[in-house]
Each structure stands twice: as C-alpha cells, then as structure tokens.
Scaffold this motif. Sequence first.
Motif, PDB file in Angstrom:
ATOM      1  N   VAL A  80       9.450   2.552 -37.866  1.00 45.13           N
ATOM      2  CA  VAL A  80       8.960   3.623 -38.747  1.00 45.13           C
ATOM      3  C   VAL A  80       7.468   3.889 -38.571  1.00 45.13           C
ATOM      4  CG1 VAL A  80      10.747   3.122 -40.443  1.00 45.13           C
ATOM      5  CG2 VAL A  80       8.504   2.050 -40.689  1.00 45.13           C
ATOM      6  N   GLU A  81       6.837   3.172 -37.651  1.00 46.16           N
ATOM      7  CA  GLU A  81       5.398   3.356 -37.480  1.00 46.16           C
ATOM      8  C   GLU A  81       5.078   4.748 -36.935  1.00 46.16           C
ATOM      9  OE1 GLU A  81       1.533   0.954 -35.710  1.00 46.16           O
ATOM     10  OE2 GLU A  81       3.554   0.353 -35.117  1.00 46.16           O
ATOM     11  N   ASP A  82       5.910   5.251 -36.041  1.00 41.72           N
ATOM     12  CA  ASP A  82       5.665   6.550 -35.423  1.00 41.72           C
ATOM     13  C   ASP A  82       6.971   7.335 -35.437  1.00 41.72           C
ATOM     14  OD1 ASP A  82       4.957   8.758 -33.996  1.00 41.72           O
ATOM     15  OD2 ASP A  82       4.466   7.688 -32.138  1.00 41.72           O
ATOM     16  N   GLU A  83       6.978   8.441 -36.177  1.00 42.31           N
ATOM     17  CA  GLU A  83       8.219   9.209 -36.322  1.00 42.31           C
ATOM     18  C   GLU A  83       8.683   9.832 -35.009  1.00 42.31           C
ATOM     19  OE1 GLU A  83       7.345  13.569 -37.874  1.00 42.31           O
ATOM     20  OE2 GLU A  83       6.304  12.075 -39.078  1.00 42.31           O
ATOM     21  N   ALA A 100      11.232  13.179 -46.537  1.00 43.40           N
ATOM     22  CA  ALA A 100      10.710  12.527 -47.741  1.00 43.40           C
ATOM     23  C   ALA A 100      11.159  11.072 -47.816  1.00 43.40           C
ATOM     24  CB  ALA A 100      11.158  13.285 -48.985  1.00 43.40           C
ATOM     25  N   GLU A 101      12.409  10.810 -47.444  1.00 47.16           N
ATOM     26  CA  GLU A 101      12.909   9.433 -47.454  1.00 47.16           C
ATOM     27  C   GLU A 101      12.218   8.595 -46.387  1.00 47.16           C
ATOM     28  OE1 GLU A 101      17.419  10.633 -48.952  1.00 47.16           O
ATOM     29  OE2 GLU A 101      16.959  10.439 -46.820  1.00 47.16           O
ATOM     30  N   PHE A 102      12.022   9.191 -45.218  1.00 43.01           N
ATOM     31  CA  PHE A 102      11.356   8.460 -44.133  1.00 43.01           C
ATOM     32  C   PHE A 102       9.927   8.096 -44.522  1.00 43.01           C
ATOM     33  CE2 PHE A 102       8.854   8.327 -40.193  1.00 43.01           C
ATOM     34  CZ  PHE A 102       9.547   7.340 -39.496  1.00 43.01           C
ATOM     35  N   VAL A 103       9.214   9.048 -45.116  1.00 41.42           N
ATOM     36  CA  VAL A 103       7.843   8.776 -45.555  1.00 41.42           C
ATOM     37  C   VAL A 103       7.827   7.689 -46.621  1.00 41.42           C
ATOM     38  CG1 VAL A 103       5.873   9.757 -46.787  1.00 41.42           C
ATOM     39  CG2 VAL A 103       6.947  11.043 -44.945  1.00 41.42           C
ATOM     40  N   CYS A 104       8.794   7.720 -47.519  1.00 44.97           N
ATOM     41  CA  CYS A 104       8.886   6.696 -48.560  1.00 44.97           C
ATOM     42  C   CYS A 104       9.038   5.311 -47.942  1.00 44.97           C
ATOM     43  CB  CYS A 104      10.075   7.023 -49.477  1.00 44.97           C
ATOM     44  SG  CYS A 104      10.333   5.854 -50.824  1.00 44.97           S
TER      45      CYS A 104
END
Length: 551
Positions: free
Chosen positions: A63-66, A80-84
């Motif tokens: 999850v460090e780099d989308e 939004a879920e990924f950022v969370c």
Amino acid sequence: MNSNNSQIKPAIDIDIESTPMESLKSQIRASVSRKFGDGRANEIMSIFDDEGFDDDDAIKDDVEDETDSMLHDLPNMSEAEFVCIRRVCHPSSSSMSFEDIANFNTDVNSENWAAQKQDTNDLYVEQCPGVALGGRDVSFMNIVTLGRCYHNKLPLMMYIADTFSRYRIEQFLRNGQRLEPSEFVNALPFYQKFHNQNISSKEEKFNVATALGSHKTRFTESLQLKPDELFDDSVDGILRYIFAVSKMLHSVLLRREMDKQFGLDHDPIDPYAALLPIDLPFQFDLVILPNGVKKKLHQQRFVKVDVPHDDDNKNANDDDDDDDDDDDDEGAAPEPVGDIAQGLAKFKIKPVRFEMENDTLQNSIKSKRLMRDRFLDIRPQRHGRYVMVVDRRGGNKTGTATTRDQIHVFSPNCTEDDDEDEEDEKESGVASSYHRLHHDFVQESLLYKTLKCLIPTVKEAQDPHFGCETRDCITLSFHILANDVKKCYMYINGTGARIQVTDLIDLLPRFFTAPSTMFNRKDAQQDFGLELQDEEFEMWYKETTSTSTKK
C-alpha cells in the motif's frame, strides 16, 4: 505558521514498525470499520487472506505506492478505502502539513505531473460529463491534481471552495460584506502565500481566485446573500421538513452503528422498528418547492456571472462578479417544474409517494418515522443517490390542519430504459453518471449530480432534468461520506454554499416574506438532529483562515 500544530493525523496513531501481522490487520479492520462499516471491514480482511499477504511488511509494502499496489488495483477496492488502509500502514506519510501545501515544490514540467493531471482530468470527464473543463480551468484542475495526487487524495479544491463559502457567509453576517474570490485571497495570509508561491509559474498556474471562479461557474454559484425574490410561504414549515429529514438520516446512521457495535436487531426506543442497513457513502437531496414567490424590485437573474479565468489577460484581483452587477445579458429564466409524477413515469422510476399533513409535520417524531419508513421502501433500489421532493405548490401556506404536501421519494435514474445495465449506461452519454456514486468519486461530482439531476421531466431535450439551479426551489444536499464525514449544502434558486446548522436560522429566513417564529439559533442543533462532521476540514478551515499565519 507552526506546521507541527497543523497536521492531519492518521486514523490510528501507532508505532507501525513494531506491529505484528495480526495486530496490524486488527488496526486496519478497526479503521475501515469506523468509516465504512463492519461488513466492508470483513470483506477487506478476506482480501488480505485471498491475495496471500503473509506478514505485516507485505501489507505495508503493497500500500506504500498505489501505482504498484495489488490491493489498490482490485476491482472492489475504492480509493477512499485504500487511503484509509494506507494511513494505518504509513501514518507519517499520510499526515498533511498546511505549510507544505502553501510551499509545494512539485515539478510541474515532469512527465509524472502531466500524467497525473491527465488522469485527474479523465475522472472529471467521466463523472461530470456535462462540465467542459478547458483552458479557462487550468488553475482549478492544477489544484485538484495537487491535492489528489500529491497529498493523499486530499479534496483540496473542495476544501478551498468550502472555506470560501463559509468565510463569505461569516463575513456577511458579521458586517454585511459579500466577498469575491480575490478579496478572500487578499484577506487571508495562507491563501496569499499559496497564490504568491505559485502564480509566477509560466507553465502552470495555481491561481486560487480563478480556480474559485471555475468552481462557481462549473458547480456551485455562490449563495446569493441578498435575494431579489422572496418565497411567500411559511419558513417554519420549510424548516420542519429540513429538521425532520436530518433527524431521519441521524436515525438511519444511529441504527447502523447500534447494529455494528452491539448486534441489536431492534431500536431500544422503538422496539417495533426494524434496523435499517445502509451502505456508505450516500447522497440524499431534499428538494422543496415552496407554495409561492413574491418578487422584489428586481427579477432574480439565472445566469452565471462572468469571472476571470487563467486565459484572460487580466489580474486575479480584477474580479468583478458582484452580486449587484446588473448586466443586460440576463437570458431567459428556466421554466418552472411541471408535473413531477409524469416525469418520474417517463423514466420508469418507481417512487414512494405520500402526503404530509400539517399536524403530522408539527410532530417531529411522527414525521421522522414516516419519512424513515418511506426511505426504507426505496433505499435498496439504487447506488448511493436518493431524492425526496416536497411539493408545496398550491398548498395552504397558513399552516392549517387541512394543509397537505405531496412528497415523492425515489432514487434517480436518468435513462428511459429501466432494464439498462451498468455497461450500457457507460455508453448512454451525459446522463450516465447522474444516478449513482462512482466507486472512486471526486467530491465535485456530488455537486454536479445535484446541479444536473434531481427531478426528471417530460420535456424533450438532451438533458430532460431539473437540478438545483431551477428557479423557485430550495435544495438541501446531504453528503454522508463516512461515519465521521457528514456535510450539507444548501441551494436556493441555483446559488449555494456548504452550510453549518446555524445558517438555517441566520440565512434561510432572509429568503421568505415573514421571519421564523418557532425556531432559534440556540436550539438549532437539537432541532436539526444530524451532527455535521468533518474533522479534517475543520482543522483546515481553522488554520487557513487564521489572520496570524506567517507569510
């Protein structure tokens, strides 16, 4: 400004480097559950298992780099879920410094910037297909890209626009001043600094005043603070509807939380009421058509006011879009809303219809339950968008016991074929994005939906819908983005602003022929019911409107 005191903290502040796998997953579950519910948290936990994440480092690295994330690329994973999740895994990289935004050093000439900007523009074209962003909107799109791609999906342009609308309202209530974008920038050191740091770039512009001009033209014209026409209806009757709907939404969300936290299958206050599950985020638009309108000295104009743009040969400080500007180029006022039932039938929308009598409306508990039950009937049909139209036209504005308002509750569908599937809708043109929230939505798209698609009509046109810019219309748009992010926008005759609860008492009665006699500012929050929350925006607003900000 002391940037150490201007950080938006991650959802959970933990020492991630010492967190083992199961503890990290537990923290992620808690964070996702708090924002999106237990059901979605359980689904994401199963994703971790299915995709073979075998230790905490694997999750953190992914999850460090989308751009290189397995989790981000899954079809059912929203931004939004990924950022969370990323905020839990990388709290230090997820915090936001206001000072960093004002002093950003992004290389706008790099290929990465160009690619990010193009991707952001493509999102707007997809989700707001009627908005033709072009050369006049350079600053707008640059600020959107800066927040979305370089500050962890921060809705930077929405923050700036919402700050402008609130600050403008506060200044008007305090001293009668109606600020224009350039005056807003000049009044606040943070925006001066942001403006001065970035306006010198020849390749790209980050002009806050012209970006606000684009936002006003494309999405929300600034709320007209001195109306040119007044509603000849009962403001207390209108406020009762607003308060009843806000309490209904609060009840829906409260039940959702009780079910999640305690596993209750009934409301302890109302044991006969079934719990109402609902998915987040969702948008609920309350549209009120008042009984009558009394014109003042000048007819209300229904055209966008010209504002400076990035390709205009003038300085941002030359804004002249004054509310009092009496241009001759007023254009024709839009036609009024006709028969609502016919428009709904044309698009094969199956609404829930009922009448509300005055004695029921005066009973806040009874009216809230009636609306909640009708919402329960309609809620499962669509994807995150709901509309309630209160038609008071032709009613008795005196508020007698015989008063009956016609109410329609439905989920918008902007295609005339109710069997059309999602893939077909992608090819159906402008209307395809109106009735559903996109998986990875930009927040301006919610404003766009309210602007363009509230009430379908029988008129023959490329876009046969009435939106919030319709004349003689009041709209309250509730954006329930998460358990702790709840916003409200008020539109009157096509002009609007993000509001606080007290604005309903301070501003709304100004649009009526007679003042409120039943509601006051002190009890406004209790009457409203729903708590409007957005902690990150509140921090942003407090810091960026401080007059002590260092230049």
